[in-house]
Enzyme design. Structure first.
Site, mmCIF file in Angstrom:
data_model
loop_
_atom_site.group_PDB
_atom_site.id
_atom_site.type_symbol
_atom_site.label_atom_id
_atom_site.label_comp_id
_atom_site.label_asym_id
_atom_site.label_seq_id
_atom_site.Cartn_x
_atom_site.Cartn_y
_atom_site.Cartn_z
ATOM 1 N N ASP A 1 -5.095 2.843 1.757
ATOM 2 C CA ASP A 1 -4.948 4.206 1.345
ATOM 3 C C ASP A 1 -5.791 4.995 1.922
ATOM 4 O O ASP A 1 -6.533 4.403 3.041
ATOM 5 C CB ASP A 1 -5.624 4.105 -0.130
ATOM 6 C CG ASP A 1 -5.775 5.139 -0.857
ATOM 7 O OD1 ASP A 1 -4.886 6.147 -0.648
ATOM 8 O OD2 ASP A 1 -6.890 5.360 -1.524
ATOM 9 N N ASP B 1 -7.731 8.566 0.822
ATOM 10 C CA ASP B 1 -8.856 9.200 0.150
ATOM 11 C C ASP B 1 -9.647 8.027 -0.671
ATOM 12 O O ASP B 1 -8.923 7.132 -1.486
ATOM 13 C CB ASP B 1 -8.260 10.150 -1.040
ATOM 14 C CG ASP B 1 -7.586 11.090 -0.185
ATOM 15 O OD1 ASP B 1 -8.756 12.033 0.442
ATOM 16 O OD2 ASP B 1 -6.697 11.607 -0.177
#
Length: 274
Positions: free
Chosen positions: A12, A14
């Site tokens: 991922d 953020d």
């Protein structure tokens, strides 16, 4: 699961690959460049729009498969669009016609712009160079409601929970949803999920989830983390995500380069493709 079988690294952005300044550290960049040199397949899977995410991962200076908008778009390492899925305009319009608290910022992710109910400095801070520009609009007066996804943000998590419940009361058969952060609520088509998009890439490249290690910090990462041979939860992830996936290891935070440090620690154990 043997670490020697890992051939794919999935992350991922953020709260995971990015630190709290929404940037990738020099150390993390060096680790990912070494992974590329050792022939690992690298996939970045994010809720961000592809134009925004491409601008961020360009600093890695290596080929990366990119899954964006929680799985609604897939781009190849050469930035070719491999897969796309949009929400139907009528379905989006039906959500926006609900009585939504005006304190909540509402956003439609479009192909080349994100339309928003108001300027939100906190949201704008997620983009360093506004590669994907915002446009303040009156949602009651739009001609085209088709979108990649719908996004809501507010500092009060409970306000978003109440909105989620209101939307799902009449639309649970059409939309899936996820809290990418406690302050960020996202709605996608029911068929869209990071794990579904990643599976398409793995099939194309001749790999399986058993050969993947994945890193994430949000509920939009849940299925991706659970499907991987090794799934790692960031230390900064919400406690209820950690509780929901108690069988997965929790590692250092994004501000401590948790992904890169974990990979460095086990790099010697990896079996590199010839």
């Amino acid at each position: 699961m043997s670490k020697q079988k890992i051939k794919v690294v999935i992350s991922d952005l953020d709260g995971t690959l990015l630190n709290s300044d929404h940037t990738i550290s020099a150390y993390t960049k060096s680790v990912f460049q070494e992974l590329h040199e050792q022939d690992y397949l690298i996939i970045v899977a994010t809720g961000r729009h592809h134009m925004d995410a491409m601008a961020i991962i360009s600093c890695l200076e290596l080929p990366v498969y990119l899954v964006t908008s929680n799985g609604a778009r897939i781009h190849s390492p050469k930035k070719e669009l491999l897969y796309s899925f949009n929400l139907e305009g009528d379905a989006v319009k039906s959500i926006l016609s609900l009585d939504i608290d005006p304190e909540i910022t509402t956003v439609l992710f479009k192909e080349k712009v994100w339309q928003t109910s108001k300027t939100n400095k906190k949201l704008n801070a997620f983009q360093k160079d506004l590669a994907y520009p915002p446009e303040v609009v009156d949602f009651a007066a739009l001609d085209d409601y088709s979108a990649i996804k719908i996004f809501f943000t507010h500092d009060d998590h409970e306000k978003l929970v109440n909105l989620r419940d209101k939307i799902l009361e009449h639309h649970s058969d059409v939309f899936s949803h996820a809290f990418s952060l406690p302050i960020c609520l996202e709605f996608m088509d029911k068929s869209v999920d990071k794990s579904v998009a990643i599976a398409k890439i793995l099939e194309k490249e001749g790999y399986s989830f058993d050969q993947a290690i994945s890193f994430g910090d949000g509920f939009n990462d849940e299925r991706m983390l659970d499907a991987a041979g090794i799934g790692l939860i960031m230390g900064n992830a919400p406690e209820n995500l950690k509780s929901k996936l108690p069988h997965l290891e929790v590692i250092s935070t994004n501000n401590e380069d948790g992904v890169a440090k974990y990979l460095t620690a086990i790099l010697e154990g990896f079996s590199v493709s010839s």
